[in-house]
Motif scaffolding. Structure first.
Motif, PDB file in Angstrom:
ATOM      1  N   UNK A 175       0.831  -1.201   0.000  1.00 43.68           N
ATOM      2  CA  UNK A 175       0.000   0.000   0.000  1.00 43.68           C
ATOM      3  C   UNK A 175       0.870   1.258   0.000  1.00 43.68           C
ATOM      4  N   UNK A 176       0.362   2.309  -0.595  1.00 43.26           N
ATOM      5  CA  UNK A 176       1.166   3.524  -0.707  1.00 43.26           C
ATOM      6  C   UNK A 176       1.545   4.107   0.648  1.00 43.26           C
ATOM      7  N   UNK A 177       0.576   4.068   1.553  1.00 44.14           N
ATOM      8  CA  UNK A 177       0.846   4.681   2.849  1.00 44.14           C
ATOM      9  C   UNK A 177       2.011   4.015   3.538  1.00 44.14           C
ATOM     10  N   UNK A 178       2.185   2.724   3.261  1.00 44.63           N
ATOM     11  CA  UNK A 178       3.263   1.985   3.893  1.00 44.63           C
ATOM     12  C   UNK A 178       4.609   2.595   3.519  1.00 44.63           C
ATOM     13  N   UNK A 179       4.729   2.970   2.231  1.00 40.06           N
ATOM     14  CA  UNK A 179       6.013   3.475   1.789  1.00 40.06           C
ATOM     15  C   UNK A 179       6.263   4.906   2.236  1.00 40.06           C
ATOM     16  N   UNK A 180       5.185   5.636   2.469  1.00 42.64           N
ATOM     17  CA  UNK A 180       5.393   7.002   2.935  1.00 42.64           C
ATOM     18  C   UNK A 180       6.147   7.019   4.249  1.00 42.64           C
ATOM     19  N   UNK A 205       7.670  -6.558   7.474  1.00 47.73           N
ATOM     20  CA  UNK A 205       9.080  -6.549   7.085  1.00 47.73           C
ATOM     21  C   UNK A 205       9.387  -7.705   6.146  1.00 47.73           C
ATOM     22  N   UNK A 206       8.760  -8.849   6.429  1.00 47.50           N
ATOM     23  CA  UNK A 206       9.045 -10.049   5.640  1.00 47.50           C
ATOM     24  C   UNK A 206       8.464  -9.942   4.237  1.00 47.50           C
ATOM     25  N   UNK A 207       7.233  -9.447   4.142  1.00 44.42           N
ATOM     26  CA  UNK A 207       6.553  -9.453   2.852  1.00 44.42           C
ATOM     27  C   UNK A 207       6.992  -8.277   1.996  1.00 44.42           C
ATOM     28  N   UNK A 208       7.000  -7.079   2.580  1.00 49.21           N
ATOM     29  CA  UNK A 208       7.277  -5.884   1.782  1.00 49.21           C
ATOM     30  C   UNK A 208       8.687  -5.345   1.962  1.00 49.21           C
ATOM     31  N   UNK A 209       9.528  -6.062   2.701  1.00 50.73           N
ATOM     32  CA  UNK A 209      10.898  -5.579   2.956  1.00 50.73           C
ATOM     33  C   UNK A 209      10.889  -4.156   3.500  1.00 50.73           C
ATOM     34  N   UNK A 210       9.920  -3.851   4.300  1.00 44.48           N
ATOM     35  CA  UNK A 210       9.783  -2.502   4.838  1.00 44.48           C
ATOM     36  C   UNK A 210      10.893  -2.263   5.855  1.00 44.48           C
ATOM     37  N   UNK A 270      11.519   0.022   8.083  1.00 45.55           N
ATOM     38  CA  UNK A 270      11.218   0.489   9.437  1.00 45.55           C
ATOM     39  C   UNK A 270      10.489  -0.569  10.241  1.00 45.55           C
ATOM     40  N   UNK A 271       9.625  -1.344   9.564  1.00 43.45           N
ATOM     41  CA  UNK A 271       8.865  -2.385  10.256  1.00 43.45           C
ATOM     42  C   UNK A 271       9.819  -3.334  10.970  1.00 43.45           C
ATOM     43  N   UNK A 272      10.906  -3.627  10.275  1.00 45.17           N
ATOM     44  CA  UNK A 272      11.952  -4.457  10.815  1.00 45.17           C
ATOM     45  C   UNK A 272      12.477  -3.932  12.152  1.00 45.17           C
ATOM     46  N   UNK A 273      12.797  -2.632  12.167  1.00 42.91           N
ATOM     47  CA  UNK A 273      13.330  -2.018  13.387  1.00 42.91           C
ATOM     48  C   UNK A 273      12.263  -1.961  14.471  1.00 42.91           C
ATOM     49  N   UNK A 274      11.012  -1.710  14.054  1.00 44.59           N
ATOM     50  CA  UNK A 274       9.934  -1.639  15.042  1.00 44.59           C
ATOM     51  C   UNK A 274       9.762  -2.992  15.714  1.00 44.59           C
ATOM     52  N   UNK A 275       9.762  -4.065  14.905  1.00 46.58           N
ATOM     53  CA  UNK A 275       9.601  -5.401  15.476  1.00 46.58           C
ATOM     54  C   UNK A 275      10.714  -5.687  16.476  1.00 46.58           C
TER      55      UNK A 275
END
Lengths: 259, 221
Positions: free
Chosen positions: A6-11, A85-90, A92-97
């Motif tokens: 989703x776009x918001x995710x990348x923002x 983090x796993x699906x979208x290689x996001x 920040x999600x990685x760091x949050x987890x």
């Protein structure tokens, strides 16, 4: 397998933007956290009436219940962030987890310790092996295992993926904790706040409880923001060290891990 | 499907020729159970009461002991890379490896458990239930264990961290496995417990290979 995120995710995937926004949000969260905690403690300790069965000792509920809620919620956040983090290689999600785990473990310990202190006068024992207590103890070990895996794997990329998989698998424990008091006939009292038939707890006790929960939540945000910011700074330092080391003497890439 | 059996056969053969971790696991299993009468005393009634739980805990520990070899040697000599490049889905490869692990570790544990029940003076009514529960439970242990083994395959000394990850996930199998045996011993119907064990096996059968496959993939980069 390509999934469009989703776009918001990348923002919010931009660390610099996160640093800016979170720095602005941080003082607000801090102020609200203290305001809610102080108000909740005042209402809980001085305004709310003592429980008709359990007397004054029931007041430990105002710490115990929000801590337990947060322990579950943070695991949920950690799992969702891990999946993202796993699906979208996001990034920040990685760091949050990663940052969620120690906070969640701390709240789990608070819930266990306050529950134990509450259990002594009410049940006459510090600890019983009932389903709720045991499943929360397992939650603590899931947090600890997650943190240990992050530490043990030297490659950052691998550690992030492996830990994410572990976090997602551990989600099965959440419904077990939630419904343990309904599925098994246990010593721990069943839920009285969230029920289809409406809450069975009186508003004079419910409000302090909810305010304390809001305070705990804000406190979680404060610590989370600080930890994620620290992770971002640490990764910048790592990148700088890598650059300077490759510039000075072309050999020996640095170990790819933090600390 | 033929490739599945090739991997199974290869793993079992390798295990047998390397001095079989499966047989070590069984010896460990017997030794752990031997410790209990020594530690808490040889009273038959006491042993009888704890037999089901002790057997299950020992089975859990011996399964964990044999887990770290599941992917480790293949990871070290590079065959895991080849398997990942072979075009077969890693989930299928992991399922084959789980099956091989169960054949070399789980089956010996199942066979050994009635004898150990005898040593712990388990009630004779509980034997059949114990066998059934073990038959349903040990494959789940191998499958969940595979996820842990896959997650830790890149860690040089994964032996300490693997139990930390896997043991919390083993708790449901332990609870319902022991529950089934207890019911069997008391002459009650162990059906519900066995059904939950079966359900756990089915869930693990579907999800664990996917998780373990993803974990292997993450560690190969």
């Amino acid at each position: 397998m390509i999934m469009r995120s989703p776009k918001t995710l990348h923002r919010f995937a931009n660390p610099a933007r996160f640093m800016r926004l979170s720095s602005r949000a941080l003082p607000w969260c801090l102020v609200m956290s203290f305001a809610f905690l102080l108000a909740g403690l005042y209402l809980g300790l001085f305004v709310a009436p003592p429980d008709y069965q359990q007397g004054e000792s029931a007041r430990i509920m105002f710490v115990h219940v929000p801590a337990a809620w947060l322990a579950l919620l943070i695991y949920g956040v950690m799992a969702v962030a891990s999946a993202t983090a796993l699906v979208w290689r996001h990034p920040l999600a990685d760091l949050i987890a990663k940052s969620c785990a120690p906070i969640g473990a701390a709240f789990t310990i608070v819930a266990l310790v306050t529950g134990s202190l509450w259990g002594k006068p009410m049940w006459g024992t510090w600890w019983v092996w009932d389903a709720r207590l045991t499943s929360v103890l397992i939650l603590l070990f899931l947090y600890l295992g997650y943190m240990a895996l992050w530490q043990a794997l030297e490659n950052r990329e691998t550690a992030s993926k492996a830990a994410a998989i572990l976090a997602i698998i551990g989600v099965i424990n959440l419904p077990i904790i939630k419904f343990s008091v309904d599925w098994w006939n246990t010593l721990h009292q069943p839920s009285s706040v969230v029920k289809l038939s409406g809450s069975t707890i009186h508003s004079s006790m419910l409000w302090p409880l909810l305010i304390m929960a809001a305070g705990f939540l804000m406190f979680f945000f404060v610590v989370l923001i600080l930890k994620v910011q620290r992770e971002i700074i640490a990764s910048k330092v790592r990148a700088n060290q890598y650059l300077s080391s490759t510039h000075s003497h072309e050999s020996s890439p640095p170990a790819d891990r933090d600390e | 499907m033929r490739r599945f059996w090739i991997i199974v056969g290869r793993d079992i053969n390798l295990g047998l020729r390397q001095g079989s971790p499966g047989s070590h696991a069984v010896v460990f299993y017997v030794l752990v159970i031997l410790l209990f009468p020594l530690a808490i005393g040889p009273e038959t009634e006491l042993l009888e009461r704890i037999a089901g739980g002790v057997i299950w805990v020992a089975a859990l520990l011996s399964t964990i002991l044999s887990l770290d070899r599941m992917f480790q040697s293949d990871f070290e000599d590079g065959s895991l890379d080849l398997l990942a490049l072979s075009g077969d889905s890693l989930a299928a490869v992991v399922s084959a490896k789980c099956f091989a692990h169960w054949c070399s570790t789980g089956v010996p544990l199942i066979i050994a458990s009635p004898i150990l029940g005898l040593l712990l003076s388990l009630n004779i009514d509980g034997y059949f239930t114990l066998l059934l529960a073990m038959a349903l439970g040990t494959p789940t242990l191998s499958l969940i264990g595979a996820v842990g083994a896959a997650l830790t395959v890149g860690i040089r000394r994964g032996g300490i961290i693997l139990p930390l990850l896997v043991l919390p996930l083993y708790v449901p199998v332990l609870v319902f496995g022991v529950g089934a045996v207890e019911h069997g011993v008391r002459g009650l119907d162990p059906g519900p417990h066995l059904m939950v064990l079966g359900a756990l096996l089915l869930v693990a059968l579907v999800t664990a290979p996917i998780g373990a496959g993803a974990a292997v993939r993450a560690n190969l980069q």
